[in-house]
Scaffold this motif. Structure first.
Motif, PDB file in Angstrom:
ATOM      1  N   PRO A   1      -6.144   8.384   3.328  1.00 45.94           N
ATOM      2  CA  PRO A   1      -6.943   8.262   4.562  1.00 45.94           C
ATOM      3  C   PRO A   1      -8.375   7.790   4.278  1.00 45.94           C
ATOM      4  O   PRO A   1      -8.978   7.086   5.082  1.00 45.94           O
ATOM      5  N   LYS A   2      -8.886   8.171   3.111  1.00 45.65           N
ATOM      6  CA  LYS A   2     -10.259   7.758   2.753  1.00 45.65           C
ATOM      7  C   LYS A   2     -10.294   6.316   2.265  1.00 45.65           C
ATOM      8  O   LYS A   2     -11.334   5.657   2.316  1.00 45.65           O
ATOM      9  N   ILE A   3      -9.159   5.840   1.750  1.00 46.88           N
ATOM     10  CA  ILE A   3      -9.067   4.410   1.411  1.00 46.88           C
ATOM     11  C   ILE A   3      -8.985   3.624   2.726  1.00 46.88           C
ATOM     12  O   ILE A   3      -9.667   2.627   2.927  1.00 46.88           O
ATOM     13  N   ASP A   4      -8.181   4.152   3.635  1.00 49.43           N
ATOM     14  CA  ASP A   4      -8.003   3.467   4.923  1.00 49.43           C
ATOM     15  C   ASP A   4      -9.308   3.374   5.714  1.00 49.43           C
ATOM     16  O   ASP A   4      -9.548   2.375   6.390  1.00 49.43           O
TER      17      ASP A   4
ATOM     18  N   GLY B   1     -18.718  13.054  -3.985  1.00 47.62           N
ATOM     19  CA  GLY B   1     -19.799  13.466  -3.074  1.00 47.62           C
ATOM     20  C   GLY B   1     -20.943  14.136  -3.825  1.00 47.62           C
ATOM     21  O   GLY B   1     -22.120  13.915  -3.535  1.00 47.62           O
ATOM     22  N   LYS B   2     -20.581  14.945  -4.834  1.00 49.47           N
ATOM     23  CA  LYS B   2     -21.624  15.692  -5.560  1.00 49.47           C
ATOM     24  C   LYS B   2     -22.377  14.812  -6.553  1.00 49.47           C
ATOM     25  O   LYS B   2     -23.564  14.997  -6.775  1.00 49.47           O
ATOM     26  N   GLU B   3     -21.639  13.889  -7.209  1.00 51.71           N
ATOM     27  CA  GLU B   3     -22.242  13.207  -8.361  1.00 51.71           C
ATOM     28  C   GLU B   3     -22.576  11.736  -8.141  1.00 51.71           C
ATOM     29  O   GLU B   3     -23.264  11.136  -8.959  1.00 51.71           O
ATOM     30  N   LYS B   4     -22.079  11.135  -7.065  1.00 55.61           N
ATOM     31  CA  LYS B   4     -22.253   9.681  -6.945  1.00 55.61           C
ATOM     32  C   LYS B   4     -22.925   9.262  -5.643  1.00 55.61           C
ATOM     33  O   LYS B   4     -22.696   8.154  -5.142  1.00 55.61           O
ATOM     34  N   GLY B   5     -23.722  10.146  -5.089  1.00 49.87           N
ATOM     35  CA  GLY B   5     -24.449   9.792  -3.868  1.00 49.87           C
ATOM     36  C   GLY B   5     -23.506   9.525  -2.708  1.00 49.87           C
ATOM     37  O   GLY B   5     -22.375  10.012  -2.682  1.00 49.87           O
ATOM     38  N   SER B   6     -23.986   8.699  -1.768  1.00 50.13           N
ATOM     39  CA  SER B   6     -23.115   8.457  -0.613  1.00 50.13           C
ATOM     40  C   SER B   6     -22.238   7.236  -0.897  1.00 50.13           C
ATOM     41  O   SER B   6     -22.615   6.348  -1.650  1.00 50.13           O
ATOM     42  N   GLY B   7     -21.075   7.205  -0.267  1.00 46.14           N
ATOM     43  CA  GLY B   7     -20.094   6.153  -0.538  1.00 46.14           C
ATOM     44  C   GLY B   7     -20.535   4.813   0.014  1.00 46.14           C
ATOM     45  O   GLY B   7     -21.692   4.666   0.405  1.00 46.14           O
ATOM     46  N   PRO B   8     -19.660   3.816   0.111  1.00 45.04           N
ATOM     47  CA  PRO B   8     -18.295   3.872  -0.401  1.00 45.04           C
ATOM     48  C   PRO B   8     -18.252   3.946  -1.934  1.00 45.04           C
ATOM     49  O   PRO B   8     -19.178   3.496  -2.608  1.00 45.04           O
ATOM     50  N   TYR B   9     -17.158   4.537  -2.423  1.00 43.84           N
ATOM     51  CA  TYR B   9     -17.004   4.739  -3.867  1.00 43.84           C
ATOM     52  C   TYR B   9     -15.874   3.865  -4.396  1.00 43.84           C
ATOM     53  O   TYR B   9     -14.822   3.751  -3.765  1.00 43.84           O
TER      54      TYR B   9
ATOM     55  N   MET C   1       0.834  -1.196   0.000  1.00 43.34           N
ATOM     56  CA  MET C   1       0.000   0.000   0.000  1.00 43.34           C
ATOM     57  C   MET C   1       0.871   1.249   0.000  1.00 43.34           C
ATOM     58  O   MET C   1       1.971   1.245   0.500  1.00 43.34           O
ATOM     59  N   PHE C   2       0.315   2.300  -0.503  1.00 47.00           N
ATOM     60  CA  PHE C   2       1.024   3.579  -0.508  1.00 47.00           C
ATOM     61  C   PHE C   2       1.144   4.100   0.921  1.00 47.00           C
ATOM     62  O   PHE C   2       0.229   3.950   1.711  1.00 47.00           O
ATOM     63  N   SER C   3       2.258   4.658   1.258  1.00 47.88           N
ATOM     64  CA  SER C   3       2.340   5.331   2.556  1.00 47.88           C
ATOM     65  C   SER C   3       3.159   6.589   2.418  1.00 47.88           C
ATOM     66  O   SER C   3       4.057   6.669   1.592  1.00 47.88           O
ATOM     67  N   ILE C   4       2.803   7.587   3.211  1.00 48.93           N
ATOM     68  CA  ILE C   4       3.498   8.872   3.152  1.00 48.93           C
ATOM     69  C   ILE C   4       4.957   8.648   3.516  1.00 48.93           C
ATOM     70  O   ILE C   4       5.855   9.239   2.942  1.00 48.93           O
ATOM     71  N   ARG C   5       5.177   7.735   4.505  1.00 48.22           N
ATOM     72  CA  ARG C   5       6.540   7.493   4.941  1.00 48.22           C
ATOM     73  C   ARG C   5       7.377   6.956   3.777  1.00 48.22           C
ATOM     74  O   ARG C   5       8.489   7.364   3.542  1.00 48.22           O
TER      75      ARG C   5
END
Ligand code: BGC
Length: 374
Positions: free
Chosen positions: A200-203, A165-173, A1-5
């Motif tokens: 963070p939103k994937i996490d 958020g605007k075009e695809k209703g509520s998540g998960p996306y 996974m991608f990490s900032i570190r």
């Protein structure tokens, strides 16, 4: 996974820019697609402008603008595009050094492959400025001037979230992520900037990378070539989105690739929220119509103007001063432990909601928006 570190460890702690006809006299020093302003003995300043392939519209615009600006300040500019690749760019820079330019302004194809040319330039007392793309693996760099690339990525990541958020209703996306060309040092910065918002939103489960391909190495697009992006999107659809399914969103690092992704999706599947960059004509129209969710405006007129001003000041031995453009010496390193003095301009996110406002001082783009929304 991608990490900032991991990104930081890869040297990306950064938080930080088709064929046009030149109007200057042709340069006779060789190289494909070369142009230069007329050389003259009264010219005070000599600038070697070494640019990459014209993989997006901003490079085409830059050529015309460089010619104009060099004429305005009566500089002798040698402007070369290296459509043939890295070795052609190395040769072009070598020729500029031999010619004795005062300053090199370099938009590198691969910023890590110019080490020996930069050694020579330094030895000859030539000032070295990286334009749009950072030079890496070298200490021979005086300044960097570019739109803040990490911030470009952050804006793209945020636009993707907002668009979902605007075009695809509520998540998960469900999303897919694309990166730029791995030899371009900007690509990882765009990707890391975007992932700093998306990870963070994937996490937390708001976003799911449908194919599971969330690593930069999996997402990168060799040569910024739209064919490669289209082929990858085709195979992601084949493997992960049966029938008329489609991801809800796609992170695309620029407009050329965004359009290739939209072409792959076609009109039988629901159109995802797709990001972009560069405000290319075709994408400005698509954004204004709401078909491509976002692009980024990095006004090339401003970048070229400031770059030529910087080159002129350096050539004259003056202490650079670009007025309002902030000088940062922390965000970018050309190699570990070698921070680069960087002039970082501010990119602007564009969606259909603010397109008319953002482009109001850009006649052509303003017209594209007006025509698209008639
Ligand atoms: C530039 C982008 C451009 C890409 C492909 C990058 O280095 O910063 O604006 O889309 O190259 O040409």
């Amino acid at each position: 996974m991608f990490s900032i570190r991991k990104a930081a460890a890869m040297g990306a702690i950064a938080a930080v820019a088709l064929g046009a006809t030149a109007c200057g006299a042709r340069d006779t020093s060789g190289g494909t697609d070369s142009s230069s302003t007329a050389a003259g003995s009264d010219k005070q300043v000599s600038i070697g402008i070494a640019m990459p392939q014209k993989t997006s519209q901003n490079w085409v615009e830059a050529e015309k603008l460089f010619i104009q600006k060099c004429e305005e300040i009566n500089a002798n500019c040698d402007i070369q595009f290296a459509n043939g690749g890295v070795s052609e760019q190395q040769n072009q820079i070598g020729a500029m050094i031999t010619k004795g330019v005062d300053v090199l302004l370099i938009g590198a194809i691969d910023g890590s492959q110019l080490g020996s040319q930069l050694d020579q330039a330094r030895a000859a007392g030539i000032k070295i400025v990286a334009y749009d793309r950072l030079l890496t693996n070298t200490k021979n760099i005086d300044y960097y001037i570019a739109y803040d690339n990490f911030h470009v990525g952050e804006l793209q990541g945020q636009a993707l979230l907002d668009g979902l958020g605007k075009e695809k209703g509520s998540g998960p996306y469900k999303i897919e992520v694309f990166g730029g060309s791995p030899d371009d040092s900007n690509s990882l910065k765009f990707f890391n900037g975007a992932m700093s918002v998306l990870q963070p939103k994937i996490d937390d489960g708001t976003l799911v990378v449908g194919s599971g391909q969330s690593e930069y190495s999996q997402a990168a697009t060799q040569g910024w070539d739209p064919k490669n992006a289209q082929t990858r999107m085709d195979s992601l659809l084949a493997s992960t989105y049966p029938g008329t399914e489609a991801p809800d969103g796609v992170l695309s690092p620029n407009d050329t690739l965004a359009r290739a992704i939209l072409t792959s999706i076609g009109d039988k599947r629901e159109r995802p929220v797709v990001t972009g960059q560069d405000s290319e004509d075709e994408s400005v129209t698509l954004v204004a119509k709401g078909e491509q969710y976002s692009t980024i405006f990095k006004d090339t007129r401003y970048l070229v103007e400031q770059s030529v001003k910087l080159a002129e000041q350096l050539a004259k031995g003056e202490e650079p001063n670009l007025g309002d453009v902030k000088l940062d010496d922390k965000q970018y390193e050309s190699m570990e432990g070698n921070p680069v003095k960087s002039y970082l301009l501010s990119p602007v996110i564009v969606t259909k909601d603010n397109a008319a406002e953002v482009y109001k001082d850009d006649e052509l783009r303003a017209k594209l928006v007006a025509d698209a929304t008639k």
